[in-house]
Motif scaffolding. Structure first.
Motif, PDB file in Angstrom:
ATOM      1  N   LEU A  13     -94.318  32.299  53.235  1.00 36.81           N
ATOM      2  CA  LEU A  13     -93.225  31.980  54.081  1.00 36.81           C
ATOM      3  C   LEU A  13     -93.262  30.990  55.279  1.00 36.81           C
ATOM      4  CD1 LEU A  13     -91.303  35.562  54.089  1.00 36.81           C
ATOM      5  CD2 LEU A  13     -90.565  33.279  53.082  1.00 36.81           C
ATOM      6  N   LYS A  14     -94.535  31.309  56.034  1.00 37.52           N
ATOM      7  CA  LYS A  14     -95.134  30.450  57.073  1.00 37.52           C
ATOM      8  C   LYS A  14     -95.319  29.017  56.704  1.00 37.52           C
ATOM      9  CE  LYS A  14     -95.006  30.857  61.437  1.00 37.52           C
ATOM     10  NZ  LYS A  14     -93.713  31.156  62.221  1.00 37.52           N
ATOM     11  N   VAL A  15     -96.002  28.869  55.662  1.00 41.09           N
ATOM     12  CA  VAL A  15     -96.310  27.730  54.957  1.00 41.09           C
ATOM     13  C   VAL A  15     -95.055  26.779  54.665  1.00 41.09           C
ATOM     14  CG1 VAL A  15     -97.453  26.345  52.858  1.00 41.09           C
ATOM     15  CG2 VAL A  15     -98.604  28.136  54.030  1.00 41.09           C
ATOM     16  N   HIS A  16     -94.126  27.580  54.002  1.00 47.21           N
ATOM     17  CA  HIS A  16     -92.838  26.934  53.704  1.00 47.21           C
ATOM     18  C   HIS A  16     -92.055  26.749  54.857  1.00 47.21           C
ATOM     19  CE1 HIS A  16     -93.111  28.732  49.574  1.00 47.21           C
ATOM     20  NE2 HIS A  16     -92.244  27.808  49.302  1.00 47.21           N
ATOM     21  N   VAL A  17     -92.128  27.346  55.845  1.00 50.03           N
ATOM     22  CA  VAL A  17     -91.508  26.644  57.337  1.00 50.03           C
ATOM     23  C   VAL A  17     -92.056  25.444  57.757  1.00 50.03           C
ATOM     24  CG1 VAL A  17     -91.220  27.478  59.547  1.00 50.03           C
ATOM     25  CG2 VAL A  17     -90.629  29.158  57.872  1.00 50.03           C
ATOM     26  N   TYR A  18     -93.177  25.438  57.889  1.00 51.17           N
ATOM     27  CA  TYR A  18     -93.955  24.337  58.337  1.00 51.17           C
ATOM     28  C   TYR A  18     -93.759  23.123  57.434  1.00 51.17           C
ATOM     29  CZ  TYR A  18     -96.255  26.896  61.910  1.00 51.17           C
ATOM     30  OH  TYR A  18     -96.727  27.578  63.211  1.00 51.17           O
ATOM     31  N   LYS A  98     -88.458  37.779  60.296  1.00 50.80           N
ATOM     32  CA  LYS A  98     -88.236  39.179  59.877  1.00 50.80           C
ATOM     33  C   LYS A  98     -89.491  39.574  59.338  1.00 50.80           C
ATOM     34  CE  LYS A  98     -84.245  39.402  57.872  1.00 50.80           C
ATOM     35  NZ  LYS A  98     -83.275  39.397  56.889  1.00 50.80           N
ATOM     36  N   ALA A  99     -90.019  38.638  58.509  1.00 49.85           N
ATOM     37  CA  ALA A  99     -91.482  39.462  57.853  1.00 49.85           C
ATOM     38  C   ALA A  99     -92.522  39.630  58.797  1.00 49.85           C
ATOM     39  CB  ALA A  99     -91.800  38.121  56.806  1.00 49.85           C
ATOM     40  N   GLU A 100     -92.632  38.889  59.793  1.00 53.28           N
ATOM     41  CA  GLU A 100     -93.765  39.103  60.966  1.00 53.28           C
ATOM     42  C   GLU A 100     -93.460  40.353  61.676  1.00 53.28           C
ATOM     43  OE1 GLU A 100     -95.400  35.970  63.028  1.00 53.28           O
ATOM     44  OE2 GLU A 100     -94.116  34.538  62.150  1.00 53.28           O
ATOM     45  N   ARG A 101     -91.972  40.457  61.929  1.00 55.74           N
ATOM     46  CA  ARG A 101     -91.600  41.809  62.789  1.00 55.74           C
ATOM     47  C   ARG A 101     -92.051  42.922  61.736  1.00 55.74           C
ATOM     48  NH1 ARG A 101     -85.848  42.125  62.010  1.00 55.74           N
ATOM     49  NH2 ARG A 101     -86.335  43.286  60.130  1.00 55.74           N
ATOM     50  N   THR A 154    -100.339  26.719  59.282  1.00 54.33           N
ATOM     51  CA  THR A 154    -100.100  27.992  59.046  1.00 54.33           C
ATOM     52  C   THR A 154    -101.514  28.877  59.674  1.00 54.33           C
ATOM     53  OG1 THR A 154     -98.513  27.548  57.525  1.00 54.33           O
ATOM     54  CG2 THR A 154     -99.673  30.132  57.410  1.00 54.33           C
ATOM     55  N   ASP A 155    -102.509  28.562  59.077  1.00 58.65           N
ATOM     56  CA  ASP A 155    -103.808  29.118  59.284  1.00 58.65           C
ATOM     57  C   ASP A 155    -104.005  29.351  60.805  1.00 58.65           C
ATOM     58  OD1 ASP A 155    -104.375  29.484  56.832  1.00 58.65           O
ATOM     59  OD2 ASP A 155    -105.857  27.728  56.515  1.00 58.65           O
ATOM     60  N   LEU A 156    -103.746  28.101  61.565  1.00 57.39           N
ATOM     61  CA  LEU A 156    -103.952  28.289  63.016  1.00 57.39           C
ATOM     62  C   LEU A 156    -103.020  29.055  63.795  1.00 57.39           C
ATOM     63  CD1 LEU A 156    -104.295  24.608  63.952  1.00 57.39           C
ATOM     64  CD2 LEU A 156    -105.833  26.053  64.061  1.00 57.39           C
ATOM     65  N   TYR A 157    -101.728  29.004  63.155  1.00 57.13           N
ATOM     66  CA  TYR A 157    -100.658  30.096  63.590  1.00 57.13           C
ATOM     67  C   TYR A 157    -101.376  31.453  63.393  1.00 57.13           C
ATOM     68  CZ  TYR A 157     -96.367  32.848  64.268  1.00 57.13           C
ATOM     69  OH  TYR A 157     -95.796  33.794  64.750  1.00 57.13           O
ATOM     70  N   LEU A 158    -101.741  31.949  62.109  1.00 54.31           N
ATOM     71  CA  LEU A 158    -101.994  33.289  61.796  1.00 54.31           C
ATOM     72  C   LEU A 158    -103.283  33.883  62.607  1.00 54.31           C
ATOM     73  CD1 LEU A 158    -101.054  33.377  58.074  1.00 54.31           C
ATOM     74  CD2 LEU A 158     -99.649  34.277  60.049  1.00 54.31           C
ATOM     75  N   GLN A 159    -104.232  32.710  62.930  1.00 59.49           N
ATOM     76  CA  GLN A 159    -105.531  33.234  63.223  1.00 59.49           C
ATOM     77  C   GLN A 159    -105.067  33.547  64.875  1.00 59.49           C
ATOM     78  OE1 GLN A 159    -108.181  29.997  62.732  1.00 59.49           O
ATOM     79  NE2 GLN A 159    -108.396  30.550  60.528  1.00 59.49           N
ATOM     80  N   SER A 160    -104.173  32.584  65.581  1.00 62.74           N
ATOM     81  CA  SER A 160    -103.896  32.664  67.099  1.00 62.74           C
ATOM     82  C   SER A 160    -103.174  33.975  67.229  1.00 62.74           C
ATOM     83  CB  SER A 160    -103.404  31.596  67.608  1.00 62.74           C
ATOM     84  OG  SER A 160    -102.151  31.368  66.971  1.00 62.74           O
ATOM     85  N   THR A 161    -102.305  34.258  66.257  1.00 56.46           N
ATOM     86  CA  THR A 161    -101.270  35.145  66.288  1.00 56.46           C
ATOM     87  C   THR A 161    -101.896  36.816  66.086  1.00 56.46           C
ATOM     88  OG1 THR A 161     -99.530  33.781  65.951  1.00 56.46           O
ATOM     89  CG2 THR A 161     -98.967  36.279  65.953  1.00 56.46           C
ATOM     90  N   TYR A 162    -102.694  36.912  64.820  1.00 51.36           N
ATOM     91  CA  TYR A 162    -103.046  37.880  64.282  1.00 51.36           C
ATOM     92  C   TYR A 162    -104.636  38.358  64.231  1.00 51.36           C
ATOM     93  CZ  TYR A 162     -98.177  38.283  63.004  1.00 51.36           C
ATOM     94  OH  TYR A 162     -96.851  38.400  62.899  1.00 51.36           O
ATOM     95  N   SER A 163    -105.343  37.605  64.921  1.00 51.49           N
ATOM     96  CA  SER A 163    -106.723  37.983  64.607  1.00 51.49           C
ATOM     97  C   SER A 163    -107.467  38.769  65.602  1.00 51.49           C
ATOM     98  CB  SER A 163    -107.621  36.496  64.730  1.00 51.49           C
ATOM     99  OG  SER A 163    -107.233  36.006  66.014  1.00 51.49           O
TER     100      SER A 163
END
Length: 163
Positions: A13-18, A98-101, A154-163
């Motif tokens: 979903l995040k890839v789709h957004v970007y 919503k998916a992230e929440r 997406t990879d940058l976002y997920l790494q910075s948010t969920y690592s």
């Protein structure tokens, strides 16, 4: 297994957004380039009147091209795509949030596999419905460089948010 399935969807979903956001930027740039070309050719053809005799063929070609582009511009898909992409981007952003929440409940084991699967299916259905609603009748040619950029973001976002 279901946690990984949900995580993969969150990432998708995040890839789709970007991707949609970057695709919209590209469509906007294409439209701007065409508008700039038309503005420059219409104003410069008058200014270049003095040079007309020396470069008659070049100016005739530029003006003819400008007239053809002006005639076909309303048939070009950039404006329709841009509007659809902006709407789709907004809808996908809401679904992605919503998916992230709900990722908290998935990652912390607060939901059982049935609940995870149900939420996963709901998110997939919402994303499909958003695409169907926003892109009704429009096609988006695939753009590999835009997809690569979206995957990197997406990879940058997920790494910075969920690592």
């Amino acid at each position: 297994m279901y946690q990984q399935k949900y995580w993969n969807l969150l990432k998708e979903l995040k890839v789709h957004v970007y991707y949609v956001q970057n695709y919209a930027v590209t469509q906007n740039k294409n439209d701007q380039i065409i508008n700039i070309f038309l503005a420059v050719t219409s104003s410069s053809s008058i200014a270049a009147w003095a040079l007309w005799k020396e470069y008659e063929f070049v100016w005739a070609f530029i003006i003819a091209t400008s007239q053809v582009v002006t005639a076909i511009k309303p048939l070009m898909p950039y404006k329709k795509r841009l509007s659809a992409l902006n709407n789709l981007g907004d809808m996908l952003s809401v679904i992605s949030l919503k998916a992230e929440r709900d990722w908290f409940f998935v990652s912390e084991g607060k939901w059982d596999e049935e609940k995870i699967h149900s939420q996963w299916a709901d998110l997939k259905e919402e994303a499909f419905a958003a695409e169907k609603k926003c892109l009704a009748g429009l096609t988006l040619p695939k753009n590999k460089s835009t997809l690569s950029l979206a995957e990197e973001e997406t990879d940058l976002y997920l790494q910075s948010t969920y690592s």
